[in-house]
Design an enzyme around this catalytic site. Sequence first.
Site, PDB file in Angstrom:
ATOM      1  CD  GLN A   1      -3.679  -3.040   1.175  1.00  0.00           C
ATOM      2  OE1 GLN A   1      -2.152  -2.508   2.452  1.00  0.00           O
ATOM      3  NE2 GLN A   1      -2.399  -2.827   0.007  1.00  0.00           N
TER       4      GLN A   1
ATOM      5  CB  SER B   1     -16.669  25.123 -29.771  1.00  0.00           C
ATOM      6  OG  SER B   1     -16.922  24.304 -30.527  1.00  0.00           O
TER       7      SER B   1
ATOM      8  CB  THR C   1     -42.410  24.047  -8.303  1.00  0.00           C
ATOM      9  OG1 THR C   1     -43.680  24.336  -8.446  1.00  0.00           O
ATOM     10  CG2 THR C   1     -42.290  24.728  -7.114  1.00  0.00           C
ATOM     11  CG  HIS C   2     -43.191  19.926 -10.661  1.00  0.00           C
ATOM     12  ND1 HIS C   2     -43.096  18.849 -10.429  1.00  0.00           N
ATOM     13  CD2 HIS C   2     -43.888  21.394  -9.601  1.00  0.00           C
ATOM     14  CE1 HIS C   2     -43.959  18.697  -9.035  1.00  0.00           C
ATOM     15  NE2 HIS C   2     -43.967  20.248  -8.913  1.00  0.00           N
TER      16      HIS C   2
ATOM     17  CB  SER D   1      -0.603  -0.214   0.952  1.00  0.00           C
ATOM     18  OG  SER D   1       0.022   0.400   2.301  1.00  0.00           O
TER      19      SER D   1
ATOM     20  CD  GLU E   1     -20.589  21.266 -19.258  1.00  0.00           C
ATOM     21  OE1 GLU E   1     -21.803  22.046 -19.941  1.00  0.00           O
ATOM     22  OE2 GLU E   1     -19.556  21.690 -19.799  1.00  0.00           O
TER      23      GLU E   1
ATOM     24  CG  ASN F   1      -4.249  -4.398  12.927  1.00  0.00           C
ATOM     25  OD1 ASN F   1      -3.142  -4.841  11.693  1.00  0.00           O
ATOM     26  ND2 ASN F   1      -4.302  -6.255  13.455  1.00  0.00           N
TER      27      ASN F   1
ATOM     28  CE1 TYR G   1      -6.493  -2.926   9.107  1.00  0.00           C
ATOM     29  CE2 TYR G   1      -5.555  -4.335   8.185  1.00  0.00           C
ATOM     30  CZ  TYR G   1      -5.490  -4.046   8.561  1.00  0.00           C
ATOM     31  OH  TYR G   1      -4.908  -3.083   7.132  1.00  0.00           O
TER      32      TYR G   1
ATOM     33  CG  ASN H   1     -18.306  25.277 -23.905  1.00  0.00           C
ATOM     34  OD1 ASN H   1     -19.490  25.632 -24.436  1.00  0.00           O
ATOM     35  ND2 ASN H   1     -16.882  24.767 -24.510  1.00  0.00           N
TER      36      ASN H   1
ATOM     37  CE  LYS I   1      -4.359   3.107   5.010  1.00  0.00           C
ATOM     38  NZ  LYS I   1      -5.285   1.992   4.698  1.00  0.00           N
TER      39      LYS I   1
END
Length: 465
Positions: A326, A281, A159-160, A27, A294, A114, A321, A289, A329
């Site tokens: 592991q 673009s 709304t909606h 790791s 986004e 541990n 453990y 953009n 992380k």
Amino acid sequence: MSSSGPKAWSQRFESALHPAIAAFNASIGFDIELIEQDIRGSEAHAKMLAKTEIISPEEAAQLVSGLETIRQEYLAGDFNPSVDDEDIHFAVEHRLVEIVGDVGKKLHTARSRNDQVGTDIRLYLREQLDSIREQLRAFQEALLGHAEQHVETVIPGYTHLQRAQPLSLAHHLLAYVEMAQRDWERLGDVRRRVNISPLGCGALAGTPFPIDRMYSAELLGFEAVYRNSLDGVSDRDFAIEFTAAASLIVMHLSRLSEEIILWAADEFGFVKLTDSCSTGSSIMPQKKNPDVPELVRGKTGRVFGHLQSLLVMMKGLPMAYNKDLQEDKEPLFDTVKTVQGCLEAMTILLRQGIQFQPQRLSTAVTTDYSNATDVADYLAAKGVPFREAYNLVGQVVRHCLDQNKLLKDLSLQEWQSLHPAFETDIYDAIAPQQVVAARRSFGGTGFEQVRHALLEAKKRLLVVD
């Protein structure tokens, strides 16, 4: 400088680990992130061993000095553990023995990897929580900056995704301030559960040495210690809880992102994007953009995925453990970095990247029927039962549609032909500014309520815990 040498368990095994399995098992490629926390935890452990006379003060001083040397080597780029070191804990210990000799082998007395990794990851997350909470405050301040300028700027409310009722733009932005406030408070709650020390829990059962867990916890700034050693080494609730809180943060950012993307479209035109926070673009020269919102919207799924990953990792683990842990992380580290990056980008976007267009907003709220509810409220205030008024206004709107008119375009004669309660004051009652100003109920969009909410929000930003 890299370290290599026998594994901590080498006397139990007669042959070396297969190279592919060694790489799969290691790791160090990602838990190097915890080096500062590992060193701090080790320094506290060494001092505790001396306090409890498990080692001598001189030995503790040598250990602390050697650990400081490793810290400086890492900062200078001279400490570069390899796969052979497996993880950051063994890498630091092995290098320490190289620096101070056999006394370095005493550092691991009365602890296990541990409880060591559990300590490191809590120290790491505690620091990151503080950082993210500061970023949330900066994000709120950026929202408040716009809100203060636009208390009486009126925006269509939806709304909606259909026109509903006009709102103060400040009121709309303050909704996101409230969301961020809950996020800030949630992270404070998470921090309290992160700030508990597992150091001294050992592998799973504690230790026969006369350690002082409270002392090492105090040195590391922990408020408490785990009461159960099994729980201490196997608990990852705090990581899941943080990732859940982080998911809510990015969900809120994604909702704001979606609105900014819509507002920036020509069909809305409520905001303009500045050059500093947008791109063009490759083939359409006219385009600008909304990359920042986004990307934030896209990265939200990444954090949601990490939450699911941690939940699935934990759901079948027996005590205590297991090597599966592991895998906590990388999702945790990436969640931290993603949330921090999204908050930073959105705060910059709010401060430098968007410009609201009050004239466009003003035009928008005068070209729809979002003041229809106020016609019903007008009649109700004159004694007409609300449900009756509601049905009558439906007839009014239908009449307007047939005549290709807006409510404000109806003559008083037309109003009174629909109901005798209508008087000349109907025109003031349905003007967008008055429609918004009239909503004086606590928490509403009325301008005075919004000014009050702004003051209260500013006060909350002064709270540090």
